[in-house]
Enzyme design. Structure first.
Site, PDB file in Angstrom:
ATOM      1  CE  LYS A  91      21.745 -30.130 -55.926  1.00  0.00           C
ATOM      2  NZ  LYS A  91      21.894 -29.461 -57.192  1.00  0.00           N
ATOM      3  CE1 TYR A 145       3.214 -24.544 -25.638  1.00  0.00           C
ATOM      4  CE2 TYR A 145       3.728 -25.544 -27.757  1.00  0.00           C
ATOM      5  CZ  TYR A 145       3.901 -25.484 -26.384  1.00  0.00           C
ATOM      6  OH  TYR A 145       4.733 -26.356 -25.764  1.00  0.00           O
TER       7      TYR A 145
HETATM    8  C1  LIG Z   1      21.241 -29.822 -58.299  1.00  0.00           C
HETATM    9  C2  LIG Z   1      21.860 -29.733 -59.606  1.00  0.00           C
HETATM   10  C3  LIG Z   1      21.295 -30.374 -60.716  1.00  0.00           C
HETATM   11  C4  LIG Z   1      19.988 -31.113 -60.695  1.00  0.00           C
HETATM   12  O1  LIG Z   1      18.918 -30.210 -60.798  1.00  0.00           O
HETATM   13  P1  LIG Z   1      17.415 -30.733 -60.895  1.00  0.00           P
HETATM   14  O2  LIG Z   1      16.645 -29.504 -61.172  1.00  0.00           O
HETATM   15  O3  LIG Z   1      17.085 -31.296 -59.567  1.00  0.00           O
HETATM   16  O4  LIG Z   1      17.365 -31.718 -61.967  1.00  0.00           O
HETATM   17  C5  LIG Z   1      21.997 -30.333 -61.899  1.00  0.00           C
HETATM   18  N1  LIG Z   1      23.181 -29.669 -62.003  1.00  0.00           N
HETATM   19  C6  LIG Z   1      23.727 -29.025 -60.953  1.00  0.00           C
HETATM   20  C7  LIG Z   1      25.010 -28.328 -61.146  1.00  0.00           C
HETATM   21  C8  LIG Z   1      23.083 -29.013 -59.732  1.00  0.00           C
HETATM   22  O5  LIG Z   1      23.634 -28.383 -58.696  1.00  0.00           O
END
Ligand SMILES: *Cc1c(COP(=O)(O)O)cnc(C)c1O
Length: 815
Positions: free
Chosen positions: A483, A709
């Site tokens: 994702k 800045y």
């Molecule tokens: C992002 C996600 C993961 C992975 O989590 P990590 O801590 O990066 O291993 C697993 N399950 C779901 C539902 C997620 O959204």
């Protein structure tokens, strides 16, 4: 192959459960690429790293009715099982029987380099002489070779198979199933040498393949190989090839400069043109020729065949150039034929204007005038804007060329002349004889490499995945969470790599992310965690699998399925709420959920939940409670459903901290990128990402002057300050300016001084000796580490990675 199930069982001592079905003609080992199920048995191969048994269900879903496996799963109906002790041994036994009863002419190729290319060349030269079967791709291992041999059918006359080993004692097993009549040994190099005590041991092992061969064709330039083979196989027909004159097959002339190449084959001479003159290619040509002679192919046909290979050899590179030019670099050799090919290649690009750099054609003495007339006619037809001629000879004929003409004695003159660097928005073909080294022109025309890059090491990702897998049972599946553009690293590139390495599932957040992957050719199942309600049609159209977390979503999605006319059970994933309080079905909804699902044409592919604090030792009690709720609620739902979907709850830190709760699958994310909260685990992982740039300018800022800045940094002594070309628009938060954060230069920390600008920031390098403009700067991950950088930003590594702007070029390396 073509066997009944009972014949197979008899050959291999296997046990059959179920009825005799159709004849088995194919064995499939990858459930995703089964292209026909009709006469196919699926084999669930177990290796140390992986269990094929987790793919049995997918194979049966695709229509497979015969399964070869070490374990029997009675829950599948109407399947015939061939139960074996060891699937790899089974394959080898069957392949041995099959090969020994096939009676075809066979060529076995082994060696460290060049096996696949030689196999492909032999196939191209021989397919129209004999009905020929060959190993697919580089299928040459303990599993690949048997699968290749099983492709032999009664119509085949010749088989060309690769045999590869990486460890001691492997060749004996392979020779036991495959004993080629003609043995071909390619170059022996250092690949896999690490697993052997010495080069000698490696050679001894490889040449075991030829135990039963009639003829051995080998590279005699390696004297150790030569003496070993002569010693062991003195009674066989031996043919050596290579650069040394002592070989039976060798070159008679100057292979680098002469137009044609003269090969000595025992007492004969064979002459042919070549189009690529690197040592590896030339050596392969000798090997190829020796095999073709051995198979009785006439000399004129051999020349024809080798000539026809040239299309595969030609390697033209297209490079992004400065000033929006495209550079086609073909600076390897030059003759009329290869010029024609390069001109064809130009046609594939649609730049309205083009220019040419062309050198003398070497090795023509008598009829130069005629040759250059021909060349100029060909060139004039193309309508080049400018033509740059290099060399005294071609320059003499410059009036034959009709474009804007520039002539030079040598390549350096052309570079110094600067005309070529004024070209804009054209395609520029560099075509020259090797002697002229016109690749130097390429170097000045090539677009400079990006200064600021996010470098992603794909092999480190694989290492991290394998580390997590090593904690799990071999049957446990793995979903990789890609994702948010794979945590900022590039979802397609990462997914493509993971697909290649047999990841079971991919997980994305939104539908668009899944669609992009599908459009680019990702075929692995993809779960969409938060499918937006206007996108359900797209979910179905792209074969994505939605997370269903409420009755509202369930009803809306089911409506979309019915509307779409999809006539099978659509796969969905049910999310349970166990304590995260984000998305999911609650305890009180489970009974209704079970009965609702039972009435719908949907298949619950998995039931899952998410841990809120699996990385925190202080929240262990809460996490165990979440796990307990998941166990209870998923079991209840399964009971209501009447079948057992996959269950999963562990994320990366869950895998390391709550391994016992792995169920049937785990979901890896940050762990794949080499980051863990647990320092012991962290040591086992490899770092995947590094964010680098270079110093644009160094200034000595006088005492009491200000930097940046709002004048937030003032020097109290003359200070060396470097400017680097990254700023908050690249994803460096402004809050780490003013000496909160550091970057790394020459392995030392250099504090960020003053306010961070949009595209730049300034750093104090006063304490770093020898620092120069152009030096590499590490934003992270070495010194400082990604974790340290996240601490400057007062956030977590996840946010750092996903905040890096898309304008930062991602590059992917495999070390
Ligand atoms: C992002 C996600 C993961 C992975 O989590 P990590 O801590 O990066 O291993 C697993 N399950 C779901 C539902 C997620 O959204």
């Amino acid at each position: 192959m073509n066997y009944t199930i009972h014949q197979i069982a008899k050959i291999t001592n296997a046990q059959v459960i179920g009825e005799e079905k159709l004849l088995i003609k194919n064995i499939a080992f990858d459930s995703r690429i089964i292209y026909s199920t009709k006469n196919t048995a699926f084999i669930a191969i177990n290796t140390q790293k992986n269990s094929g048994e987790k793919f049995i269900e997918a194979a049966i879903d695709r229509g497979i009715e015969v399964v070869i496996s070490e374990n029997y799963y009675p829950q599948y109906e109407n399947i015939t099982w061939i139960i074996v002790k060891n699937t790899v041994v089974f394959l080898q036994k069957l392949a041995k029987y099959h090969f020994e009863n096939a009676h075809i002419k066979s060529i076995g190729i082994t060696g460290s380099n060049g096996k696949t290319i030689l196999k492909e060349w032999l196939y191209q030269c021989l397919w129209n002489e004999f009905t020929t079967v060959k190993s697919p791709k580089s299928f040459n291992s303990q599993i690949g070779l048997p699968l290749s041999l099983l492709q032999i059918n009664p119509s085949h006359e010749l088989g060309i198979f690769e045999v590869g080993i990486s460890e001691p004692d492997e060749m004996e097993k392979l020779e036991n199933i495959f004993h080629p009549q003609i043995g071909l040994l390619t170059h022996i190099g250092t690949a896999h040498l690490a697993n052997f005590a010495s080069e000698e041991q490696l050679i001894d092992e490889k040449i075991k393949l030829f135990k039963n061969s009639e003829v051995i064709i080998y590279n005699g330039d390696n004297l150790l190989v030569d003496s070993k083979i002569k010693q062991l196989y003195s009674t066989k027909k031996l043919i050596t090839y290579g650069f040394y004159e002592s070989n039976d097959v060798h070159f008679k002339n100057d292979t680098l400069n002469d137009k044609n190449i003269v090969v000595r084959y025992f007492n004969e001479q064979i002459i042919f043109p070549v189009h690529q003159r690197d040592e590896a290619t030339l050596t392969n040509v000798l090997a190829l020729l020796a095999v073709l002679k051995e198979l009785g192919i006439r000399n004129d046909r051999i020349v024809e065949k080798i000539n026809a290979l040239k299309a595969v050899e030609m390697r033209l590179e297209a490079i992004e150039g400065i000033k929006s030019n495209i550079i086609i670099n073909d600076s390897f050799n030059l003759d009329l034929d290869s010029l024609k090919t390069a001109l064809q290649f130009l046609k594939e690009y649609n730049k309205p204007k083009k220019s040419l750099v062309l050198t003398d054609i070497l090795g023509v003495n008598s009829n130069a005038e005629q040759l250059y007339e021909e060349v100029s006619e060909l060139v004039n037809e193309q309508g080049f804007d400018s033509v740059f001629l290099i060399g005294n000879e071609i320059s003499n004929y410059s009036e034959l060329f009709k474009s804007k003409i520039f002539t030079y004695n040598n390549t350096q003159e052309l570079i110094d002349g600067k005309h070529i660097t004024e070209i804009e928005n054209q395609i520029i073909l560099l075509k020259g004889a090797r002697k002229f080294e016109i690749e130097k022109v390429k170097d000045i025309l090539e677009l400079r490499k990006h200064d600021t890059v996010l470098e992603i090491n794909l092999n480190a990702i694989l290492h991290n995945i394998n580390y997590h897998k090593s904690l799990l049972k071999p049957t446990t599946k793995m979903m990789a969470m890609v994702k948010a553009n794979a945590y900022g690293l590039g979802s397609y590139e990462i997914s493509e790599f993971l697909q290649h390495h047999h990841i079971d599932y991919l997980g994305v957040a939104f539908v668009d992310e899944g669609v992009e992957l599908r459009k680019k050719g990702i075929t692995v199942p993809i779960v969409v965690m938060n499918p937006e309600q206007h996108s359900y049609e797209t979910v179905i159209a792209y074969n994505l699998e939605p997370e269903i977390y409420s009755f509202r979503v369930l009803e809306l999605f089911y409506e979309a399925v019915q509307k779409s006319g999809y006539d099978k059970k659509y796969p969905i994933h049910i999310k349970l709420e166990t304590g995260m309080h984000r998305l999911g079905f609650k305890d009180s909804e489970l009974d209704e959920l079970g009965s609702t699902l039972a009435q719908k044409n949907l298949k619950v592919q998995s039931i899952f939940s998410h841990l809120s604090s699996s990385d925190l030792p202080s929240e262990k009690e809460f996490t165990l409670l979440q796990l307990e709720i998941f166990e209870r609620n998923s079991s209840r739902l399964i009971k209501n459903l009447g079948y057992t979907p996959i269950r999963h709850i562990l994320n990366s830190s869950g895998i390391t901290n709550y391994t016992d709760h792995q169920y049937d699958m785990v979901r890896i994310g940050i762990g794949m990128l080499g980051e863990s909260q647990n320092s012991e685990i962290n040591k086992q992982l490899r770092s995947v990402v590094s964010f680098k740039t270079v110093i644009s300018q160094i200034s000595l800022v006088g005492d009491g002057e200000s930097v940046g800045y709002s004048r937030r940094f003032k020097t109290d002594h003359p200070t060396k300050i470097a400017t680097i070309p990254v700023g908050y628009a690249d994803g460096i938060p402004r809050l780490i300016g003013n000496q909160v954060g550091n970057v790394g230069i020459h392995k030392k920390f250099a504090p960020i001084v003053g306010n961070i600008c949009m595209d730049m920031m300034m750093i104090n390098v006063d304490h770093i000796p020898d620092v120069k403009e152009g030096d590499t700067v590490t934003v992270f991950n070495a010194k400082p580490t990604l974790k340290e950088f996240a601490e400057y930003c007062k956030t977590i590594t996840y946010e750092v990675l996903t905040s890096i702007s898309p304008r930062v070029k991602r590059i992917y390396v495999k070390d």
